[in-house]
Scaffold this motif. Structure first.
Motif, PDB file in Angstrom:
ATOM      1  N   GLN A  67       0.829  -1.211   0.000  1.00 42.37           N
ATOM      2  CA  GLN A  67       0.000   0.000   0.000  1.00 42.37           C
ATOM      3  C   GLN A  67       0.859   1.254   0.000  1.00 42.37           C
ATOM      4  O   GLN A  67       0.642   2.200  -0.747  1.00 42.37           O
ATOM      5  N   GLN A  68       1.883   1.201   0.805  1.00 41.04           N
ATOM      6  CA  GLN A  68       2.792   2.361   0.880  1.00 41.04           C
ATOM      7  C   GLN A  68       3.455   2.615  -0.463  1.00 41.04           C
ATOM      8  O   GLN A  68       3.573   3.760  -0.915  1.00 41.04           O
ATOM      9  N   ALA A  69       3.902   1.534  -1.055  1.00 40.71           N
ATOM     10  CA  ALA A  69       4.562   1.667  -2.353  1.00 40.71           C
ATOM     11  C   ALA A  69       3.611   2.313  -3.351  1.00 40.71           C
ATOM     12  O   ALA A  69       4.002   3.234  -4.096  1.00 40.71           O
ATOM     13  N   ALA A  70       2.413   1.861  -3.315  1.00 41.80           N
ATOM     14  CA  ALA A  70       1.435   2.447  -4.222  1.00 41.80           C
ATOM     15  C   ALA A  70       1.265   3.929  -3.930  1.00 41.80           C
ATOM     16  O   ALA A  70       1.234   4.759  -4.844  1.00 41.80           O
ATOM     17  N   ARG A  71       1.272   4.231  -2.705  1.00 39.35           N
ATOM     18  CA  ARG A  71       1.155   5.644  -2.331  1.00 39.35           C
ATOM     19  C   ARG A  71       2.363   6.436  -2.817  1.00 39.35           C
ATOM     20  O   ARG A  71       2.244   7.532  -3.305  1.00 39.35           O
ATOM     21  N   LYS A  72       3.557   5.840  -2.681  1.00 34.09           N
ATOM     22  CA  LYS A  72       4.798   6.527  -3.093  1.00 34.09           C
ATOM     23  C   LYS A  72       4.775   6.837  -4.570  1.00 34.09           C
ATOM     24  O   LYS A  72       5.219   7.897  -5.014  1.00 34.09           O
ATOM     25  N   VAL A  73       4.352   5.896  -5.317  1.00 34.22           N
ATOM     26  CA  VAL A  73       4.284   6.127  -6.751  1.00 34.22           C
ATOM     27  C   VAL A  73       3.451   7.371  -7.040  1.00 34.22           C
ATOM     28  O   VAL A  73       3.789   8.170  -7.902  1.00 34.22           O
ATOM     29  N   GLN A  74       2.481   7.489  -6.300  1.00 38.44           N
ATOM     30  CA  GLN A  74       1.639   8.662  -6.528  1.00 38.44           C
ATOM     31  C   GLN A  74       2.381   9.951  -6.198  1.00 38.44           C
ATOM     32  O   GLN A  74       2.334  10.922  -6.938  1.00 38.44           O
ATOM     33  N   THR A  75       3.115   9.954  -5.134  1.00 34.72           N
ATOM     34  CA  THR A  75       3.838  11.176  -4.762  1.00 34.72           C
ATOM     35  C   THR A  75       5.083  11.323  -5.623  1.00 34.72           C
ATOM     36  O   THR A  75       5.818  10.343  -5.851  1.00 34.72           O
ATOM     37  N   PRO A  76       5.442  12.619  -6.180  1.00 35.22           N
ATOM     38  CA  PRO A  76       6.632  12.812  -7.033  1.00 35.22           C
ATOM     39  C   PRO A  76       7.921  12.679  -6.233  1.00 35.22           C
ATOM     40  O   PRO A  76       7.975  13.073  -5.064  1.00 35.22           O
ATOM     41  N   ALA A  77       8.966  12.118  -6.929  1.00 35.14           N
ATOM     42  CA  ALA A  77      10.261  11.922  -6.271  1.00 35.14           C
ATOM     43  C   ALA A  77      11.017  13.230  -6.183  1.00 35.14           C
ATOM     44  O   ALA A  77      11.025  14.016  -7.123  1.00 35.14           O
ATOM     45  N   ILE A  78      11.664  13.483  -5.121  1.00 34.60           N
ATOM     46  CA  ILE A  78      12.437  14.716  -4.937  1.00 34.60           C
ATOM     47  C   ILE A  78      13.859  14.443  -5.403  1.00 34.60           C
ATOM     48  O   ILE A  78      14.456  13.412  -5.067  1.00 34.60           O
ATOM     49  N   GLU A  79      14.475  15.375  -6.222  1.00 37.66           N
ATOM     50  CA  GLU A  79      15.818  15.165  -6.752  1.00 37.66           C
ATOM     51  C   GLU A  79      16.840  15.345  -5.651  1.00 37.66           C
ATOM     52  O   GLU A  79      16.682  16.223  -4.797  1.00 37.66           O
ATOM     53  N   PRO A  80      17.909  14.541  -5.756  1.00 38.17           N
ATOM     54  CA  PRO A  80      18.922  14.602  -4.689  1.00 38.17           C
ATOM     55  C   PRO A  80      19.617  15.958  -4.625  1.00 38.17           C
ATOM     56  O   PRO A  80      19.976  16.422  -3.555  1.00 38.17           O
ATOM     57  N   LYS A  81      19.788  16.558  -5.795  1.00 34.19           N
ATOM     58  CA  LYS A  81      20.476  17.841  -5.821  1.00 34.19           C
ATOM     59  C   LYS A  81      19.709  18.879  -4.995  1.00 34.19           C
ATOM     60  O   LYS A  81      20.295  19.631  -4.207  1.00 34.19           O
ATOM     61  N   ASP A  82      18.469  18.807  -5.281  1.00 36.58           N
ATOM     62  CA  ASP A  82      17.632  19.766  -4.563  1.00 36.58           C
ATOM     63  C   ASP A  82      17.724  19.540  -3.068  1.00 36.58           C
ATOM     64  O   ASP A  82      17.827  20.483  -2.284  1.00 36.58           O
ATOM     65  N   LYS A  83      17.795  18.286  -2.797  1.00 29.83           N
ATOM     66  CA  LYS A  83      17.929  17.940  -1.386  1.00 29.83           C
ATOM     67  C   LYS A  83      19.195  18.542  -0.807  1.00 29.83           C
ATOM     68  O   LYS A  83      19.193  19.149   0.272  1.00 29.83           O
ATOM     69  N   ILE A  84      20.297  18.361  -1.611  1.00 29.17           N
ATOM     70  CA  ILE A  84      21.586  18.882  -1.156  1.00 29.17           C
ATOM     71  C   ILE A  84      21.494  20.392  -0.989  1.00 29.17           C
ATOM     72  O   ILE A  84      21.963  20.967   0.017  1.00 29.17           O
ATOM     73  N   VAL A  85      20.936  20.940  -2.003  1.00 31.56           N
ATOM     74  CA  VAL A  85      20.830  22.406  -1.958  1.00 31.56           C
ATOM     75  C   VAL A  85      20.025  22.825  -0.729  1.00 31.56           C
ATOM     76  O   VAL A  85      20.405  23.748   0.005  1.00 31.56           O
ATOM     77  N   GLU A  86      19.007  22.017  -0.550  1.00 30.18           N
ATOM     78  CA  GLU A  86      18.164  22.346   0.600  1.00 30.18           C
ATOM     79  C   GLU A  86      18.941  22.211   1.897  1.00 30.18           C
ATOM     80  O   GLU A  86      18.876  23.067   2.782  1.00 30.18           O
ATOM     81  N   SER A  87      19.741  21.113   1.888  1.00 23.30           N
ATOM     82  CA  SER A  87      20.531  20.887   3.094  1.00 23.30           C
ATOM     83  C   SER A  87      21.561  21.992   3.276  1.00 23.30           C
ATOM     84  O   SER A  87      21.809  22.449   4.393  1.00 23.30           O
ATOM     85  N   LEU A  88      22.105  22.410   2.164  1.00 20.62           N
ATOM     86  CA  LEU A  88      23.083  23.499   2.233  1.00 20.62           C
ATOM     87  C   LEU A  88      22.416  24.776   2.744  1.00 20.62           C
ATOM     88  O   LEU A  88      22.971  25.516   3.557  1.00 20.62           O
ATOM     89  N   LYS A  89      21.235  24.938   2.222  1.00 23.76           N
ATOM     90  CA  LYS A  89      20.502  26.143   2.651  1.00 23.76           C
ATOM     91  C   LYS A  89      20.219  26.072   4.154  1.00 23.76           C
ATOM     92  O   LYS A  89      20.368  27.057   4.882  1.00 23.76           O
ATOM     93  N   ALA A  90      19.922  24.821   4.489  1.00 24.62           N
ATOM     94  CA  ALA A  90      19.664  24.639   5.910  1.00 24.62           C
ATOM     95  C   ALA A  90      20.900  24.931   6.730  1.00 24.62           C
ATOM     96  O   ALA A  90      20.834  25.465   7.832  1.00 24.62           O
ATOM     97  N   ALA A  91      22.071  24.592   6.132  1.00 28.92           N
ATOM     98  CA  ALA A  91      23.341  24.831   6.825  1.00 28.92           C
ATOM     99  C   ALA A  91      23.741  26.303   6.753  1.00 28.92           C
ATOM    100  O   ALA A  91      24.690  26.720   7.405  1.00 28.92           O
ATOM    101  N   GLY A  92      23.098  27.046   5.920  1.00 30.53           N
ATOM    102  CA  GLY A  92      23.383  28.469   5.844  1.00 30.53           C
ATOM    103  C   GLY A  92      24.199  28.881   4.643  1.00 30.53           C
ATOM    104  O   GLY A  92      24.610  30.032   4.525  1.00 30.53           O
ATOM    105  N   VAL A  93      24.439  27.959   3.761  1.00 31.68           N
ATOM    106  CA  VAL A  93      25.224  28.306   2.564  1.00 31.68           C
ATOM    107  C   VAL A  93      24.262  28.802   1.493  1.00 31.68           C
ATOM    108  O   VAL A  93      23.307  28.105   1.132  1.00 31.68           O
ATOM    109  N   GLU A  94      24.535  29.907   1.005  1.00 29.40           N
ATOM    110  CA  GLU A  94      23.669  30.476  -0.008  1.00 29.40           C
ATOM    111  C   GLU A  94      24.401  30.566  -1.344  1.00 29.40           C
ATOM    112  O   GLU A  94      25.607  30.757  -1.375  1.00 29.40           O
ATOM    113  N   ASP A  95      23.725  30.423  -2.390  1.00 25.07           N
ATOM    114  CA  ASP A  95      24.255  30.597  -3.753  1.00 25.07           C
ATOM    115  C   ASP A  95      25.457  29.686  -4.033  1.00 25.07           C
ATOM    116  O   ASP A  95      26.506  30.132  -4.499  1.00 25.07           O
TER     117      ASP A  95
END
Lengths: 180, 1148
Positions: free
Chosen positions: B94-122
């Motif tokens: 059931q979960q897998a089916a649910r996941k398919v429905q939700t879009p996958a988040i790109e790792p880069k964005d994640k990194i960027v997000e993490s960087l942003k979270a760490a305070g690194v900008e641009d």
């Protein structure tokens, strides 16, 4: 083929006397016929007169062996006893050594006899006395030279050599080509 | 909703029970019971899962209530269980089916997000171009692959000093530090952004060669292993050398150039790198290649050398080429050699055949034959059979080849002249060859030359015959055309005849040669002549055949030679007669009546020899000698006469008187016949047949077609010729074969074959058969003529021919050589006793000349035998005796030197005395060492027992000792034991010997001999004595302990035993036992050992007690003391045994 010279005869008799003592004369002076020693290609053959006569028909270079080879003269004119003489010497042997069955094979492969393999030995065997080696079943196996006297043999440790190997019947197989 | 684990359930619980039980606490949705069974199916453990909708309080209550409560034979155990895996699985899905429905988040964005979270900008990752410096860090650069790497400042050692210098200078100048820094490029700066790899780039020019070219020039391709892998085995060195030599010698310069060119081509292919090496090689190779060019053919050795080098250095292709060439050359060489051989060997033959036939085929045939013959020609005289067979084949083939041309002679007359011209040439050529042959023969050479000579002769004969017959034909034709024209024809004929005459002249030469050099004929004649004599005497042994020629006989039988041909096997020079006869026939043909008369005469003659043989038998040989000589002489005049006849007949015919002609022919025929008759029966038939052959057609000729007749005549003549030729050849072959046998024979009388009586008999028998057949054949020919009929003989002849007599030897009868007759007389060297011996000696070996024995052998044998016999009887004995003496003396000296005091001061002059002395000496020795000998004597018993199964060797020395000690006793026992084996006869003798033995101590010279033998008997018989001494019954039961006991007993008893035996010896009656046998007394004693053992046990126990006391005093524990006591007691026993057992044998 020729009779031995005096020197050669002496050398040979000295060697033989180590094994059979004065019994040599039983070889020389046999009741059942005339036997003699002949030198041929440095080897001494013990031949009956009959055979000797027959052998005269064969040229020297073609004759491989006649009678029984007793041994050979080395280049230094020493006499080396061959195992082929065993049949003639064993009956007259004065000093004997019996080898345990376990050590029999070792001796027949040309090794000396250790104390551990020594089953029995004639009393009063002197050091360096020529002995005839027997198996415990009294089968003559070869010639040896006592490395130790009988008394010493009692004391020595089991791995020490008590009889030096001289010749054994294994040579019939091991040195088949040189035994003639 | 909880899932509970319920353990410890009883086996009988059902789902419903569980459901009911848990239903109190909540709503049970599902119950699952699991039973675990062992291997036999018995339930081991039962538990269950309960899905229950339960609250926490309820669950607690449930646990407190139900946990560890006993229910239906089990203690419940309740725990919270994990989710059922099925349930979980469903959830995951059931979960897998649910996941398919939700879009996958790109790792880069994640990194960027993490960087942003760490305070690194641009943070722009992509902007990081290699070489960009990291902002906050000084010496850090982004490298080529996006890594951040430090810039390294490496100290360059080589420029260190210089930098230092610079540095100072800068200090002195006291300028700005920055300048200094700039100036200091002493430090090597390694910027990772500038170097991503340290790989050096390769120059593209280096691998300019194409791959395909590279494959050709692989070094590995040409090395030996790879070659072998490819299946190209290098030619064997030897062959290479040879072939190379040949090739070099044979190769023309162009070829060499070719090779060189090919080499160059190869070198062209080589890449630049390789060219260096190749060039190094090439000069070598080229040099080698050009050496032959420079040196030319004559320098063989040098070429050989270079070639050998070549094989090492040159490429495979070259070698192959060379080898191929060499092989070709070799082949050529071989063929040329063969040709040479042929030329050498068959010079005459080939030439003649070519001249005669003018055909290549025949040439080839003859060549082949010659080669085969030549190959096999070198045989011993012993191999006559083979030679004969070969020659036979050859002759047959020759005949074939020869008769082709003969048949060709049925050509129109126009060809006649040509043929004649050829013939002339042939004759011219033939003459020298015959001369050479003569010389050969006179020198009595090898078979080879002889054979050639024979062949040559045959050929010449054939030629002449053919020519003559041809002439005859022509003449006949002419005659048959018109008798009136005969004159003119004959007048024209003479022109032809002279041409033919040379051929007839050659015959005399041949004949002469035969007379001179061709001993074989004579020999043959001689061989069969005596047979001829004895024919009548030994007709009964007719069926035995000559042993030496058995094989050949068979072969000859198989050879399709007609009986007629056999008949016409007169000697080679006899061929001239038919020629003459043919001429006569030609003349006779004119007058039938005369021919008839002649036939009748011949018949008479035929019958004459038949009868004559009997009459002449004794005198025949004597007569035959001169006749043969006559014969030999005759050919010359005869041929001459024949030629004369021709000429005379011509003249006569020219005169035109038929009668005169006929008379003339008659006379000539008479001549022939007379000679034939005298010579033997063979010639008669030959002449007869010629008559038959020649005459019959002419008889018909008057009635029937001339042409047919001519043809028939031709054929017949050809056949006649053939037969004659065959006969000749056969004879010559035989002669040749036999001559080799006989040459040494005649010279030295070494010949053995025919000297022995049996062989002679055989010889006799054979010819008789042959002769009979011959005569019958002649009679047959008569029958054919229709004049005389002797059917019986024909049958007989068949029988004889069946009997398998050698047909080859038929022909030889006409040459009954009286010369050789004396060979069958007893040769001087075979006379007398010695001669007989020699003959025996010789007859022992075969006919092989290698083993022929001279009188020398005999003499030597005879002389040497007697003295040898004497010397062999006397001398060796004496020598041996002397030797023995010497040996003994040496032995004495040796023993003296080594061991003994010289007891044998008396040098034993004789063997007997010596033995006696030795015995005495032994006795003395024995006396010297009495106590030792006692023990030893006992040991004999023991040892005999031991050695009884194996060998008697061990007896040897031990037996001796008693022998020494108790000489007479042993003798007595020995004899005693000896007795049973013998019959009662010997008892008296034994008594005597026993008596003697006792008297032995008195030195009776007479008795010396006997005791010795007795002694020796004893020695030899000891084996037989053994069963007595060492009865297996006694042995088997005896152990070492018993031995000890026995020892004691026997020690006591020994003396008594011996004495008793001596006394009892004569009185014994039983075979194995006798009255008062010691064994009977002694034997039982061996079975009663228990008493003694008991005694011993007592003693042991006493000792043991003592020891125990000792041990007690030594404060040991009692048990251990006991044990020790046992051990020690045993040891002691052992020791005592040893002591008792005598010192002779030490048990280790």
């Amino acid at each position: 083929m020729r009779p031995l010279t005096d020197e050669e005869t002496k050398t040979m008799f000295e060697k033989l006397s180590k094994y059979i003592g004065e019994n040599i004369k039983l070889l020389v002076d046999r009741p059942d016929g005339t036997y003699c020693f002949r030198l041929h290609h440095d080897r001494v053959y013990y031949i009956s007169e009959k055979m000797l006569k027959l052998a005269t028909n064969i040229s020297r270079n073609k004759l491989v062996s006649i009678g029984t080879c007793f041994g050979k003269f080395t280049k230094t004119q020493k006499f080396r006893l061959h195992v082929t003489a065993l049949d003639f010497l064993a009956p007259y042997a004065k000093y004997k050594v019996w080898v345990k069955p376990g050590a029999e094979q070792s001796f027949l492969y040309g090794n000396h006899i250790m104390k551990s393999g020594l089953g029995r030995i004639t009393e009063n065997t002197a050091q360096y006395q020529g002995v005839v080696i027997y198996s415990m079943a009294d089968v003559p196996l070869g010639f040896g030279v006592a490395a130790k006297t009988t008394q010493e043999c009692r004391k020595v440790d089991p791995m020490s050599i008590v009889v030096f190997h001289q010749a054994d019947i294994g040579e019939y197989i091991r040195s088949e080509d040189t035994l003639t | 909703m909880k899932r509970l684990y319920v353990g410890g359930l009883g086996h009988t619980i059902s789902q419903k029970d569980l459901r009911d039980r848990f239903g109190k606490f909540g709503e049970v949705s599902d119950v699952e019971i699991i039973t675990r069974n062992d291997e036999y199916g018995a339930p081991l453990k039962t538990f269950g899962y309960v899905n229950i909708n339960i609250t926490d309080s309820d669950f607690k209550r449930c646990v407190t209530v139900l946990n560890k409560s006993k229910w239906k034979g089990g203690t419940l155990q309740i725990e919270l269980a994990k989710e059922s895996f099925l349930h979980r699985l469903a959830e995951e899905r059931q979960q897998a089916a649910r996941k398919v429905q939700t879009p996958a988040i790109e790792p880069k964005d994640k990194i960027v997000e993490s960087l942003k979270a760490a305070g690194v900008e641009d943070f722009h990752m992509k902007a990081a171009v290699p070489g960009t410096e990291i902002p906050g860090h000084k010496n850090w650069v982004v490298s080529k692959f996006g890594r951040v790497l430090p810039v390294l400042h490496l100290k360059c050692q080589g420029k260190n000093k210089i930098s230092f210098f610079f540095y100072r200078f800068i200090i002195l100048a006291s300028t700005v530090v920055i300048v200094m820094k700039k100036m200091v490029f002493v430090f090597f700066k390694y910027d990772p952004s500038k170097h991503c790899h340290n790989i050096k780039k390769l120059d593209p020019k280096e691998d300019s060669t194409s791959v395909s070219k590279l494959t050709w020039e692989l070094d590995a391709w040409n090395d030996e292993i790879s070659k072998k892998r490819r299946g190209e085995f290098p030619p064997q060195k030897k062959i290479l050398k040879k072939s190379k030599i040949d090739s070099v010698t044979r190769t023309t310069p162009c070829e060499i150039r070719k090779v060189a060119a090919s080499e160059k081509r190869i070198s062209v292919r080589v890449t630049q790198d390789d060219t260096m090496a190749k060039e190094e090689l090439n000069p070598l190779g080229q040099k080698h290649m050009y050496v032959p060019l420079a040196k030319g053919k004559p320098n063989y050795l040098g070429q050989k050398h270079t070639c050998v080098l070549d094989s090492d250095a040159d490429s495979e292709d070259e070698i192959r080429i060379l080898v191929a060439q060499a092989r070709l050359q070799d082949r050529k060489l071989v063929t040329t050699e063969d040709d040479d051989k042929l030329e050498v060997v068959g010079d005459d033959f080939v030439v003649k055949s070519t001249m005669f036939c003018g055909g290549g085929e025949n040439d080839l045939k003859t060549k082949l034959e010659l080669t085969t013959l030549n190959i096999d020609e070198e045989y011993d005289s012993a191999d006559t059979d083979e030679i004969l067979t070969q020659n036979k084949n050859a002759s047959n083939t020759d005949c074939l080849t020869k008769y082709v041309p003969v048949s060709e002679y049925t050509l129109p007359k126009s060809s006649k002249d040509k043929v004649k011209g050829k013939k002339k040439d042939a004759k011219k050529d033939a003459k020298p060859s015959t001369e050479s042959d003569l010389s050969d023969e006179s020198s009595s050479e090898s078979l080879d030359s002889e054979y050639r000579a024979m062949m040559g002769n045959c050929h010449r004969l054939d030629l002449s015959l053919a020519d003559l017959e041809h002439l005859v034909q022509n003449l006949e034709e002419a005659a048959s055309d018109e008798r009136n024209d005969e004159l003119s024809d004959l007048t024209t004929g003479p022109s032809d005849l002279p041409k033919a005459s040379p051929s007839s002249e050659t015959m005399p030469i041949k004949a002469a040669s035969k007379k001179r050099g061709n001993n074989p004929e004579d020999i043959l004649a001689s061989l069969f002549e005596p047979d001829f004599e004895k024919e009548e005497k030994k007709k009964k042994i007719a069926k035995l055949s000559l042993p030496a020629f058995i094989g050949s006989k068979d072969l000859f039988d198989s050879v399709p030679v007609s009986s007629r041909s056999r008949l016409k096997r007169p000697a080679g020079y006899m061929a001239s007669e038919p020629k003459g006869e043919s001429k006569k026939l030609k003349q006779d043909s004119k007058t039938l009546s005369k021919q008839r008369a002649l036939e009748g005469r011949s018949k008479n003659q035929m019958s004459e020899p038949l009868h004559q043989e009997d009459a002449v038998a004794t005198g025949g040989p004597v007569r035959s000698i001169p006749t043969e000589k006559e014969e030999k002489r005759s050919p010359l005049p005869h041929t001459g006469s024949s030629s004369k006849c021709c000429s005379s007949s011509d003249e006569m015919e020219s005169d035109g008187s038929n009668s005169s002609l006929s008379t003339e022919s008659e006379t000539s025929e008479e001549e022939n016949n007379s000679s034939n008759v005298v010579l033997g029966a063979v010639d008669v038939p030959s002449s007869k047949q010629t008559h038959v052959n020649a005459a019959s057609p002419f008889q018909q000729s008057t009635a029937s077609d001339l042409l047919k007749q001519q043809q028939d005549n031709l054929k017949r003549l050809a056949a006649l010729e053939q037969r004659q030729k065959e006969a000749e050849q056969q004879k010559k072959l035989i002669q040749g074969a036999l001559s080799t046998l006989d040459y040494p024979n005649a010279n030295k009388g070494k010949h053995i074959v025919f000297d022995s009586d049996e062989e002679v008999n055989d010889d006799k028998e054979n010819p008789t058969v042959q002769k009979k057949s011959l005569f019958e054949e002649s009679s047959l020919s008569d029958v054919e003529d229709g004049s005389g009929a002797q059917g019986k003989k024909g049958i007989k002849e068949k029988e004889f021919s069946k009997a398998g007599c050698s047909k080859l030897f038929d022909s030889s009868e006409d040459e009954d050589g009286g010369k050789e007759e004396d060979r069958f007389w007893i040769k001087p060297q075979f006379e007398g006793k010695a001669g007989q011996k020699l003959m025996e000696l010789q007859s022992r070996f075969g006919t092989d000349s290698r083993f022929q024995m001279d009188a020398k052998f005999l003499e030597s044998d005879g002389e040497t035998e007697e003295p040898d016999a004497e010397s062999s009887e006397m001398a060796p004995e004496q020598d041996l005796i002397k030797e023995k003496k010497k040996n003994l003396s040496i032995l004495q000296s040796v023993l003296n030197v080594s061991i003994q005091p010289s007891n044998m001061s008396k040098a034993q002059g004789k063997r007997k005395t010596f033995s006696k002395a030795a015995r005495r000496k032994k006795r003395e020795e024995a006396k010297k060492l009495p106590e030792v000998s006692n023990k030893i004597y006992y040991d004999v018993m023991v040892d005999l027992k031991e050695s009884f199964g194996a060998l008697k060797e061990s007896e040897g020395d031990k037996e001796e000792v008693p022998w020494d000690k108790q000489d007479d006793e042993d003798e007595a026992t020995g004899e005693y034991t000896h007795l049973p084996s013998f019959s009662s006869k010997f008892e008296t003798q034994k008594d005597a010997s026993c008596g003697f033995k006792f008297s032995f101590f008195g030195d009776n010279t007479v008795s010396d001999t006997i005791p010795k033998t007795a002694e020796y008997k004893i020695e030899t018989l000891k084996g037989a004595k053994m069963p007595w001494h060492v009865d297996p019954r006694f042995q088997d039961s005896s152990s070492e302990d018993e031995d000890v006991e026995e020892e004691e007993e026997t020690k006591d008893q020994t003396a008594s035993i011996t004495t008793t035996t001596q006394e009892l010896a004569p009185t014994k009656k039983l075979f194995f036992f006798y009255e008062g046998d010691i064994r009977l007394k002694e034997g039982p004693g061996m079975f009663y050992r228990n008493e003694r053992l008991e005694d011993q046990r007592d003693s042991w126990e006493e000792r043991r007690a003592g020891l125990i006391a000792v041990s007690k005093s030594a404060l040991y524990v009692r048990e251990s003391v006991d044990r020790c006591a046992d051990v020690t007691a045993a040891c002691e026993c052992r020791v005592s045994v040893k002591k008792g057992g005598g010192d002779n044998c030490c048990l280790l």
